[in-house]
Design a protein around this motif. Sequence first.
Motif, mmCIF file in Angstrom:
data_model
loop_
_atom_site.group_PDB
_atom_site.id
_atom_site.type_symbol
_atom_site.label_atom_id
_atom_site.label_comp_id
_atom_site.label_asym_id
_atom_site.label_seq_id
_atom_site.Cartn_x
_atom_site.Cartn_y
_atom_site.Cartn_z
ATOM 1 N N GLY A 65 -6.797 -9.528 -0.219
ATOM 2 C CA GLY A 65 -5.380 -9.660 0.098
ATOM 3 C C GLY A 65 -4.514 -8.638 -0.619
ATOM 4 O O GLY A 65 -3.318 -8.867 -0.812
ATOM 5 N N ILE A 66 -5.094 -7.524 -1.019
ATOM 6 C CA ILE A 66 -4.343 -6.480 -1.703
ATOM 7 C C ILE A 66 -3.593 -5.654 -0.663
ATOM 8 O O ILE A 66 -4.204 -5.022 0.187
ATOM 9 C CB ILE A 66 -5.275 -5.583 -2.546
ATOM 10 C CG1 ILE A 66 -5.942 -6.404 -3.637
ATOM 11 C CG2 ILE A 66 -4.497 -4.399 -3.132
ATOM 12 C CD1 ILE A 66 -7.010 -5.647 -4.405
ATOM 13 N N LYS A 67 -2.288 -5.684 -0.746
ATOM 14 C CA LYS A 67 -1.434 -4.954 0.190
ATOM 15 C C LYS A 67 -0.955 -3.674 -0.485
ATOM 16 O O LYS A 67 0.182 -3.565 -0.917
ATOM 17 C CB LYS A 67 -0.235 -5.807 0.597
ATOM 18 C CG LYS A 67 -0.584 -7.159 1.149
ATOM 19 C CD LYS A 67 -0.915 -7.077 2.610
ATOM 20 C CE LYS A 67 -1.000 -8.471 3.208
ATOM 21 N NZ LYS A 67 -2.335 -8.809 3.620
ATOM 22 N N ASP A 68 -1.842 -2.737 -0.624
ATOM 23 C CA ASP A 68 -1.540 -1.481 -1.296
ATOM 24 C C ASP A 68 -2.316 -0.375 -0.611
ATOM 25 O O ASP A 68 -3.051 -0.632 0.352
ATOM 26 C CB ASP A 68 -1.915 -1.580 -2.777
ATOM 27 C CG ASP A 68 -1.073 -0.677 -3.673
ATOM 28 O OD1 ASP A 68 -0.433 0.260 -3.152
ATOM 29 O OD2 ASP A 68 -1.072 -0.905 -4.887
ATOM 30 N N GLU A 69 -2.158 0.847 -1.080
ATOM 31 C CA GLU A 69 -2.856 1.988 -0.498
ATOM 32 C C GLU A 69 -3.725 2.657 -1.556
ATOM 33 O O GLU A 69 -3.344 2.736 -2.721
ATOM 34 C CB GLU A 69 -1.853 3.009 0.033
ATOM 35 C CG GLU A 69 -0.994 2.482 1.167
ATOM 36 C CD GLU A 69 0.054 3.490 1.620
ATOM 37 O OE1 GLU A 69 0.176 4.560 0.983
ATOM 38 O OE2 GLU A 69 0.748 3.201 2.592
ATOM 39 N N ILE A 70 -4.867 3.149 -1.144
ATOM 40 C CA ILE A 70 -5.732 3.923 -2.035
ATOM 41 C C ILE A 70 -5.123 5.314 -2.171
ATOM 42 O O ILE A 70 -4.790 5.946 -1.167
ATOM 43 C CB ILE A 70 -7.163 4.050 -1.470
ATOM 44 C CG1 ILE A 70 -7.802 2.680 -1.302
ATOM 45 C CG2 ILE A 70 -8.012 4.958 -2.352
ATOM 46 C CD1 ILE A 70 -9.121 2.725 -0.533
#
Length: 97
Positions: A65-70
């Motif tokens: 559920g990580i709402k981030d960008e690599i």
Amino acid sequence: MANTEAALKEAMSSIEGATGVALVDYTSGMALGTLGGGKDFNLEVAAAGNTDVVRAKLRTMEHLGIKDEIEDILITLGTQYHLIRLLKTRGNNGLFL
């Protein structure tokens, strides 16, 4: 294609010690362009393998559920560093260097 070639040349010249660079579409795993490498370092194989790395991390982030960008993925070996830099593009079509 000129933009791809220019980006590859800039990456090779601006990263000290770089021996190869590839622009990769991680939706297909295909290298869109390569520069450097050689018989002992096949950039097409590296592109396909690193596509698996990127996809696995994106899948893990989704499950968590990580709402981030690599931004980057760094793999350190005994004698090499492999740096994967995801690119932000129009249409978000999944590219990395």
